[in-house]
Design a protein around this motif. Structure first.
Motif, PDB file in Angstrom:
ATOM      1  N   MET A 181     -11.951   7.648   2.002  1.00  0.00           N
ATOM      2  CA  MET A 181     -12.678   8.848   2.420  1.00  0.00           C
ATOM      3  C   MET A 181     -13.535   8.454   3.615  1.00  0.00           C
ATOM      4  O   MET A 181     -14.346   7.529   3.520  1.00  0.00           O
ATOM      5  N   ALA A 182     -13.329   9.126   4.739  1.00  0.00           N
ATOM      6  CA  ALA A 182     -14.004   8.733   5.966  1.00  0.00           C
ATOM      7  C   ALA A 182     -14.634   9.927   6.656  1.00  0.00           C
ATOM      8  O   ALA A 182     -14.099  11.026   6.658  1.00  0.00           O
ATOM      9  N   THR A 183     -15.786   9.656   7.244  1.00  0.00           N
ATOM     10  CA  THR A 183     -16.453  10.634   8.096  1.00  0.00           C
ATOM     11  C   THR A 183     -17.238   9.887   9.163  1.00  0.00           C
ATOM     12  O   THR A 183     -17.697   8.769   8.938  1.00  0.00           O
ATOM     13  N   ALA A 184     -17.342  10.487  10.318  1.00  0.00           N
ATOM     14  CA  ALA A 184     -18.126   9.886  11.392  1.00  0.00           C
ATOM     15  C   ALA A 184     -19.551  10.422  11.394  1.00  0.00           C
ATOM     16  O   ALA A 184     -20.367  10.043  12.222  1.00  0.00           O
ATOM     17  N   MET A 185     -19.868  11.285  10.456  1.00  0.00           N
ATOM     18  CA  MET A 185     -21.156  11.973  10.454  1.00  0.00           C
ATOM     19  C   MET A 185     -22.244  11.255   9.658  1.00  0.00           C
ATOM     20  O   MET A 185     -23.241  11.846   9.309  1.00  0.00           O
ATOM     21  N   THR A 186     -22.077   9.971   9.353  1.00  0.00           N
ATOM     22  CA  THR A 186     -23.135   9.225   8.677  1.00  0.00           C
ATOM     23  C   THR A 186     -23.922   8.430   9.709  1.00  0.00           C
ATOM     24  O   THR A 186     -23.402   8.093  10.775  1.00  0.00           O
ATOM     25  N   GLU A 187     -25.150   8.119   9.383  1.00  0.00           N
ATOM     26  CA  GLU A 187     -25.995   7.389  10.337  1.00  0.00           C
ATOM     27  C   GLU A 187     -25.499   5.971  10.585  1.00  0.00           C
ATOM     28  O   GLU A 187     -25.626   5.450  11.684  1.00  0.00           O
ATOM     29  N   ASP A 188     -24.958   5.346   9.538  1.00  0.00           N
ATOM     30  CA  ASP A 188     -24.508   3.963   9.687  1.00  0.00           C
ATOM     31  C   ASP A 188     -23.016   3.838   9.988  1.00  0.00           C
ATOM     32  O   ASP A 188     -22.489   2.731  10.095  1.00  0.00           O
TER      33      ASP A 188
ATOM     34  N   SER B 239     -20.512   4.229   8.137  1.00  0.00           N
ATOM     35  CA  SER B 239     -19.827   3.489   7.084  1.00  0.00           C
ATOM     36  C   SER B 239     -18.430   4.035   6.826  1.00  0.00           C
ATOM     37  O   SER B 239     -17.534   3.286   6.447  1.00  0.00           O
ATOM     38  N   GLY B 240     -18.230   5.338   7.010  1.00  0.00           N
ATOM     39  CA  GLY B 240     -16.896   5.911   6.810  1.00  0.00           C
ATOM     40  C   GLY B 240     -15.890   5.368   7.801  1.00  0.00           C
ATOM     41  O   GLY B 240     -14.749   5.076   7.451  1.00  0.00           O
ATOM     42  N   ILE B 241     -16.314   5.203   9.039  1.00  0.00           N
ATOM     43  CA  ILE B 241     -15.438   4.637  10.072  1.00  0.00           C
ATOM     44  C   ILE B 241     -15.176   3.169   9.762  1.00  0.00           C
ATOM     45  O   ILE B 241     -14.054   2.680   9.916  1.00  0.00           O
ATOM     46  N   SER B 242     -16.184   2.463   9.289  1.00  0.00           N
ATOM     47  CA  SER B 242     -16.008   1.046   8.940  1.00  0.00           C
ATOM     48  C   SER B 242     -14.993   0.886   7.818  1.00  0.00           C
ATOM     49  O   SER B 242     -14.153  -0.017   7.854  1.00  0.00           O
ATOM     50  N   ASP B 243     -15.050   1.761   6.804  1.00  0.00           N
ATOM     51  CA  ASP B 243     -14.084   1.713   5.708  1.00  0.00           C
ATOM     52  C   ASP B 243     -12.679   1.982   6.222  1.00  0.00           C
ATOM     53  O   ASP B 243     -11.718   1.331   5.800  1.00  0.00           O
ATOM     54  N   PHE B 244     -12.558   2.931   7.130  1.00  0.00           N
ATOM     55  CA  PHE B 244     -11.263   3.267   7.709  1.00  0.00           C
ATOM     56  C   PHE B 244     -10.692   2.071   8.473  1.00  0.00           C
ATOM     57  O   PHE B 244      -9.530   1.700   8.287  1.00  0.00           O
ATOM     58  N   VAL B 245     -11.504   1.458   9.314  1.00  0.00           N
ATOM     59  CA  VAL B 245     -11.055   0.307  10.106  1.00  0.00           C
ATOM     60  C   VAL B 245     -10.657  -0.842   9.176  1.00  0.00           C
ATOM     61  O   VAL B 245      -9.624  -1.491   9.376  1.00  0.00           O
ATOM     62  N   ARG B 246     -11.441  -1.074   8.124  1.00  0.00           N
ATOM     63  CA  ARG B 246     -11.132  -2.134   7.170  1.00  0.00           C
ATOM     64  C   ARG B 246      -9.786  -1.886   6.504  1.00  0.00           C
ATOM     65  O   ARG B 246      -8.962  -2.783   6.373  1.00  0.00           O
ATOM     66  N   ALA B 247      -9.533  -0.639   6.091  1.00  0.00           N
ATOM     67  CA  ALA B 247      -8.271  -0.307   5.419  1.00  0.00           C
ATOM     68  C   ALA B 247      -7.078  -0.467   6.356  1.00  0.00           C
ATOM     69  O   ALA B 247      -6.028  -0.981   5.950  1.00  0.00           O
TER      70      ALA B 247
ATOM     71  N   ILE C 159     -14.812  14.465   5.437  1.00  0.00           N
ATOM     72  CA  ILE C 159     -15.278  14.690   4.067  1.00  0.00           C
ATOM     73  C   ILE C 159     -16.670  15.303   4.026  1.00  0.00           C
ATOM     74  O   ILE C 159     -17.079  15.821   2.998  1.00  0.00           O
ATOM     75  N   ASP C 160     -17.369  15.262   5.135  1.00  0.00           N
ATOM     76  CA  ASP C 160     -18.702  15.866   5.187  1.00  0.00           C
ATOM     77  C   ASP C 160     -18.631  17.395   5.108  1.00  0.00           C
ATOM     78  O   ASP C 160     -19.635  18.055   4.886  1.00  0.00           O
ATOM     79  N   MET C 161     -17.426  17.956   5.222  1.00  0.00           N
ATOM     80  CA  MET C 161     -17.259  19.401   5.169  1.00  0.00           C
ATOM     81  C   MET C 161     -17.099  19.918   3.736  1.00  0.00           C
ATOM     82  O   MET C 161     -16.946  21.109   3.523  1.00  0.00           O
ATOM     83  N   HIS C 162     -17.090  19.007   2.745  1.00  0.00           N
ATOM     84  CA  HIS C 162     -16.962  19.383   1.340  1.00  0.00           C
ATOM     85  C   HIS C 162     -18.161  18.872   0.559  1.00  0.00           C
ATOM     86  O   HIS C 162     -18.733  17.837   0.895  1.00  0.00           O
ATOM     87  N   PRO C 163     -18.533  19.558  -0.503  1.00  0.00           N
ATOM     88  CA  PRO C 163     -19.631  19.066  -1.334  1.00  0.00           C
ATOM     89  C   PRO C 163     -19.251  17.721  -1.965  1.00  0.00           C
ATOM     90  O   PRO C 163     -18.093  17.537  -2.385  1.00  0.00           O
ATOM     91  N   PRO C 164     -20.179  16.786  -2.057  1.00  0.00           N
ATOM     92  CA  PRO C 164     -19.865  15.456  -2.600  1.00  0.00           C
ATOM     93  C   PRO C 164     -19.259  15.492  -3.999  1.00  0.00           C
ATOM     94  O   PRO C 164     -18.383  14.684  -4.318  1.00  0.00           O
ATOM     95  N   GLN C 165     -19.683  16.429  -4.856  1.00  0.00           N
ATOM     96  CA  GLN C 165     -19.152  16.489  -6.214  1.00  0.00           C
ATOM     97  C   GLN C 165     -17.687  16.939  -6.234  1.00  0.00           C
ATOM     98  O   GLN C 165     -16.977  16.711  -7.199  1.00  0.00           O
TER      99      GLN C 165
END
Length: 134
Positions: free
Chosen positions: A52-59, A61-69, A21-27
């Motif tokens: 919505m998941a991405t590995a390109m965040t510092e924390d 969090s996108g991977i954490s959301d994916f694992v949780r789901a 998702i980091d490849m698209h504008p947030p809006q």
């Protein structure tokens, strides 16, 4: 899936993951998510969740959301295991086969329904058209 509910069976649990998702504008992400949801609904497969998941965040969090789901979906599947096992043992309706004579009759009816482009019974060749059986 539509017939599962009417048959008293549990629905299939779909979890959709939008990656990179980091490849698209947030809006634009919510719009993409909405279009994706509509596409799934039109196909009769409404997802229980869209992540919505991405590995390109510092924390991460996108991977954490994916694992949780994934873990929540797996837990839901294991919780409904008895229902799935019961479904596996239910007798499914299987259409009966046609006798050889019935098959021949259908083929001859099909052959008799052929017409050419002028509406006359076809003799084969170019322009022959077959009408669907009633």
């Amino acid at each position: 899936e539509r017939n599962r509910s009417s048959s008293g069976l549990l629905d299939v649990n779909y979890v959709v993951v939008m990656t990179k998702i980091d490849m698209h504008p947030p809006q634009k992400l919510e719009e993409i998510k909405h279009v994706l949801l509509q596409e799934f609904e039109q196909s009769g497969r409404r997802p229980s969740e869209i992540i919505m998941a991405t590995a390109m965040t510092e924390d991460f969090s996108g991977i954490s959301d994916f694992v949780r789901a994934v873990e929540a979906s797996a837990a839901k599947g294991w919780d409904s295991r008895s229902a799935w096992e019961q479904e596996c043992s239910t007798k499914m309706w299987v259409p009966g086969g046609m006798s050889r004579a019935a098959q021949k009759e259908v083929r001859s009816m099909h052959a008799r329904s052929r017409i050419d482009s002028n509406g006359r019974p076809a003799r084969g060749g170019r322009g022959a058209e077959t009408l669907p059986l009633p």
